[in-house]
Design a protein around this motif. Structure first.
Motif, short mmCIF file in Angstrom:
data_model
loop_
_atom_site.label_atom_id
_atom_site.label_comp_id
_atom_site.label_asym_id
_atom_site.label_seq_id
_atom_site.Cartn_x
_atom_site.Cartn_y
_atom_site.Cartn_z
N PHE A 187 0.83 -1.20 0.00
CA PHE A 187 0.00 0.00 0.00
C PHE A 187 0.87 1.26 0.00
O PHE A 187 0.56 2.24 -0.68
CB PHE A 187 -0.92 0.01 1.22
N ALA A 188 1.97 1.24 0.78
CA ALA A 188 2.86 2.39 0.82
C ALA A 188 3.46 2.67 -0.55
O ALA A 188 3.54 3.83 -0.99
CB ALA A 188 3.95 2.16 1.86
N ALA A 189 3.89 1.62 -1.24
CA ALA A 189 4.48 1.79 -2.56
C ALA A 189 3.44 2.28 -3.57
O ALA A 189 3.74 3.10 -4.44
CB ALA A 189 5.09 0.47 -3.04
N GLU A 190 2.21 1.79 -3.47
CA GLU A 190 1.15 2.24 -4.36
C GLU A 190 0.82 3.70 -4.11
O GLU A 190 0.61 4.48 -5.05
CB GLU A 190 -0.10 1.37 -4.18
N ASN A 191 0.79 4.11 -2.84
CA ASN A 191 0.55 5.51 -2.52
C ASN A 191 1.61 6.41 -3.18
O ASN A 191 1.29 7.46 -3.75
CB ASN A 191 0.58 5.72 -1.00
N ARG A 192 2.86 5.97 -3.09
CA ARG A 192 3.93 6.77 -3.68
C ARG A 192 3.78 6.86 -5.20
O ARG A 192 3.97 7.93 -5.80
CB ARG A 192 5.28 6.15 -3.31
N ARG A 193 3.45 5.75 -5.83
CA ARG A 193 3.30 5.74 -7.29
C ARG A 193 2.22 6.71 -7.73
O ARG A 193 2.39 7.46 -8.70
CB ARG A 193 2.96 4.33 -7.77
N VAL A 194 1.11 6.72 -7.01
CA VAL A 194 -0.01 7.57 -7.40
C VAL A 194 0.29 9.04 -7.14
O VAL A 194 0.09 9.90 -8.01
CB VAL A 194 -1.30 7.13 -6.65
#
Length: 846
Positions: A187-194
């Motif tokens: 989830f943390a990595a997805e937040n950063r990507r977005v």
């Protein structure tokens, strides 16, 4: 004035009506007590303070679209999968603010590792009275089958997490430890990507640590955590399944690391080792042996033989394989005891005893009621009505009793005091959170102050624990509200600092590895192909019928439907039943009613379930298909106009066709072959229904032409027919094109040939299996078919055609069953130990 400038002004003037949400007793993460920006935000001020409500409203919508396109969700109890919530305003820390957190998280992970080793090994902390025995042995997370010196792993914690919060003075406290199966990295990595895509200017202005190197370090740590004698270690991620609340997080981790996602039914223990269960079990191959398991199943459910006998999530015999040292679990089965809040009061003394250091980050003030003095204090605070006291059980620390009558709560505590703790609620720090989703861009749209918690992650890499420079921040208005998350930005001290402070990742062997797929994964792939083809064919048929009904003369006297659309409606009725005589109502039902077997909505729901089961095998672009379909369905639900039905169906069909492009780029492994096998088998079945229903009866010349053209359009072969055949449309030509033409991808002959090739590529195929024999017979029968005789009409009907296609349908269904037995099933289904009597168990072993 900008949104964040408004927020800063409000926080520095708490008496203004606009600042009612502000709380001066809380530490503010954006501005200090004087109203000046915190150091981290000062570096971003140029762009951050220029963000208006219109900007953030636009960004908030883009975030929702990006997350929907990626299929990001959080499963919340009976509510099912909920859209992931991400705030556009990040949580920012400067290097000086991060430094003590980094040291404290590393120390805490090292302490928890040493504590775990001691509790399952020498138990010196218990014998010396530093930690009460009752707080350990009374906790359900203490796994007794592993409490022996010979089974102790010196480094049982490879990845840990801690939930953190600040007090009013700005000091961090650990609210809870997450060590059993720490979630959130994905989830943390997805937040950063977005966030990096929706706020590119702000992201580029901040020189912050990237997250990607941390995943490389995690992969290296996992592969190097086994015996050096193992040249090519096999690593899997054990998941409870697609209904797990963090299913997306687990699939993201599997994709990022390149390790397969497996369920308990995919694994088996034999001869003390863990194996990927292949089709045709108990045959095994060296490549099927598993060396490392990243565990996302709680320990109690991991082994029905020695732990919970009613578990269907685990692997029978896993505990014994762990005891023998034949498989590495990350984290160890006994790690759950560390999530016991009753241990928190004793961690400072344990840190001094085990590490010879003082604890850097204190825990939230906690009283274990097993201590008489602590029990009296908790009772006194309950009698006094202390609202800052939160009572929890040691086994369910996430469950509080705020709504329980104080008298009943006191009675429960007194009945079993060792099972309860009292914790002082911190006035958590507050941070700006955009509330434009509710207020729009009008007067109510602003940044509100909400309490924040931070989940920090720590990895044992090499010989030391390394925290993730960043984390997962969460804000929520209440305990019942769906949490809203934030991307965590930790700025670099210097632009040339290595990301994640990892100057280089330890090199790994460059050997190519092809992880085996389980029979369950093959089944999900097969049904992915079938449901994708079923959905596409029905949508195309629906659109063709709608287009026919829109033509002049589609309705005759008294509202009777003309021949061509009536035939197409009959085909739809045979595929999904008939619910309404009104075509428009029928079409809407086929698109919207997921409880209706055979409908497009039902097939799409089943397709999504099948693909969720193998999410680790699929490209992230896959989920854009469902995002597009969901938007089309929302538009249809909110509009009663007839044209909306065909418009939404067209958008859904375009989304399904894009799935071809996604699967076309997959590696040609057994999973891809199963998708294609399912697709072509289903194409054959759908074609048989289309032709046997559409051509069963003879029509007059004009109606026949219209019906044949409708069937060609529905089977996506009308252009091919026009190029290949001259003159009027004849039934014999249509049957030739759709049944026996080997060059037409939509023909039955082409589908059977493709199905043969894909089945032959499967590991369990030998050339003489039942599935292959059935297919040979079917191809021979089709090659010998007399198209002229099949198209002939007798007494107004084409009974020979109907009979022939009925036989083909029956054989295709038998073929599907044979594929299931050969490639998917691997032994009898698991039966919980609680359902077996001792006699039955002995008989089953005899």
């Amino acid at each position: 004035m900008s949104v964040l400038r408004d927020y800063a002004a409000t926080m520095s003037q708490p008496t203004l009506p606009f600042a009612a949400a502000g709380d001066v007793s809380r530490f503010d993460e954006f501005v200090d007590a004087d109203g000046a920006l915190r150091p981290g935000w000062k570096a971003l001020a140029a762009h951050a303070l220029s963000l208006t409500s219109d900007d953030l409203h636009r960004v908030d919508g883009e975030i929702a679209r990006f997350l929907a396109d990626d299929g990001v969700s959080y499963v919340r109890g009976e509510s099912g999968a909920q859209p992931w919530q991400l705030d556009p305003v990040p949580f920012v820390l400067d290097p000086a603010a991060w430094a003590p957190l980094e040291v404290g998280l590393a120390q805490r992970a090292e302490l928890l590792n040493a504590l775990l080793v001691d509790l399952y090994g020498p138990q010196s902390l218990l014998s010396e009275g530093i930690v009460p025995a009752a707080v350990v042995f009374g906790h359900s997370g203490f796994t007794r089958p592993l409490a022996r010196a010979s089974a102790v792993d010196p480094h049982p914690l490879l990845l840990s997490a801690a939930d953190l919060g600040r007090d009013a003075g700005g000091d961090w406290h650990v609210l809870a430890d997450r060590v059993q199966a720490p979630s959130g990295l994905g989830f943390a990595a997805e937040n950063r990507r977005v966030i990096s895509q929706v706020l590119p200017d702000l992201f580029q202005e901040g020189d912050l640590h990237r997250i990607d190197p941390y995943f490389s370090a995690l992969r290296a740590a996992l592969l190097s955590s086994v015996d050096e004698a193992i040249d090519d270690p096999r690593v899997v991620i054990l998941t409870p399944g697609t209904l797990s609340e963090t299913a997306f997080d687990q699939a993201f981790l599997a994709n990022a690391l390149g390790f397969p996602l497996v369920q308990g039914s995919d694994l088996v223990v034999r001869d003390g080792y863990v194996w990927m269960k292949p089709a045709g079990w108990p045959r095994t191959r060296p490549a099927d042996r598993i060396d490392v398991i990243i565990r996302r199943v709680d320990a109690a459910w991991c082994d029905p033989l020695e732990l919970r006998g009613d578990s269907r999530l685990g692997v029978a015999g896993l505990v014994e394989a762990v005891r023998r040292g034949n498989v590495r679990l990350v984290n160890g089965l006994g790690a759950g005891v560390l999530e016991n809040p009753g241990l928190l009061p004793y961690l400072p003394a344990a840190c001094e005893r085990l590490l010879g250091e003082q604890l850097r980050i204190p825990s939230v003030p906690t009283l274990w009621c097993g201590e008489p003095e602590a029990l009296r204090e908790v009772q006194a605070r309950l009698r006094a009505g202390d609202d800052t006291l939160l009572v929890r059980t040691i086994d369910e620390p996430r469950k509080a009793f705020a709504d329980l009558d104080r008298g009943e709560l006191t009675a429960r505590i007194e009945a079993a005091p060792h099972r309860f703790v009292g914790q002082t609620q911190l006035p958590l720090s507050q941070t700006p959170v955009w509330n434009g989703a509710a207020g729009g861009t009008g007067v109510g749209a602003r940044a509100a102050a909400m309490p924040l918690t931070l989940r920090g992650f720590t990895l044992r890499y090499g010989s030391a624990y390394r925290p993730l420079v960043g984390g997962l921040a969460t804000v929520r208005e209440s305990t019942d509200a769906l949490p809203r998350t934030k991307d965590v930005w930790v700025l670099k001290a210097a632009s040339d600092d290595a990301d994640q402070n990892l100057s280089e990742i330890a090199p790994l062997p460059a050997a190519r590895s092809i992880p085996p797929l389980s029979p369950r994964a093959h089944a999900d792939m097969f049904w992915t192909g079938r449901y994708a083809e079923r959905t596409e064919d029905l949508l195309r048929l629906l659109l063709t019928a709608q287009a026919e009904l829109d033509q002049p003369g589609a309705y005759g006297p008294a509202g009777a439907v003309a021949a061509s659309p009536r035939v197409l409606l009959d085909v739809l009725g045979r595929l999904a039943g008939m619910r309404s005589l009104d075509p428009e109502a029928e079409f809407r039902s086929l698109l919207l009613d997921a409880s209706r077997p055979g409908s497009a909505a039902h097939s799409i729901a089943r397709l999504r379930d099948a693909m969720e089961g193998v999410r680790d095998q699929l490209s992230g672009d896959t989920w854009r298909v469902f995002a597009t379909i969901d938007r089309a369905l929302r538009a249809l639900r909110t509009s009663a106009h007839p044209h909306r039905t065909s418009e939404s169906a067209g958008r859904m069909l375009a989304a399904m066709l894009s799935l071809y492009g996604v699967t076309a780029n997959m590696i040609r492994d057994s999973g891809w072959h199963m998708i294609e096998a399912g697709r072509f088998l289903e194409r054959g079945l759908q074609l048989c229904v289309l032709l046997s229903t559409g051509l069963a009866q003879r029509q007059d010349a004009r109606a026949t032409r219209s019906v044949l053209e409708g069937l060609l359009v529905a089977s996506e072969s009308v252009v091919t027919h026009r190029r290949r055949y001259r003159g009027s449309v004849r039934a014999a030509d249509v049957l030739d094109l759709l049944l026996v033409d080997p060059s037409n991808p939509r023909s039955l002959a082409f589908a059977l040939a493709a199905l043969r090739d894909h089945l032959a590529a499967m590991p369990a195929s030998t050339g003489s299996t039942r599935a292959e024999r059935l297919l040979d017979h079917l191809e021979t029968e089709l090659a010998a078919a007399d198209i002229g005789a099949l198209g002939a009409v007798s007494d107004g009907r084409r009974d020979a055609l109907v009979e022939f296609l009925g036989g083909v349908t029956a054989q295709l269904e038998q073929l599907s069953v044979a594929v299931t037995h050969l490639h998917f099933e691997s032994g009898p289904p698991a039966v919980p130990m609680s359902e077996l009597s001792l006699i039955e168990l002995m008989e089953s072993r005899a």
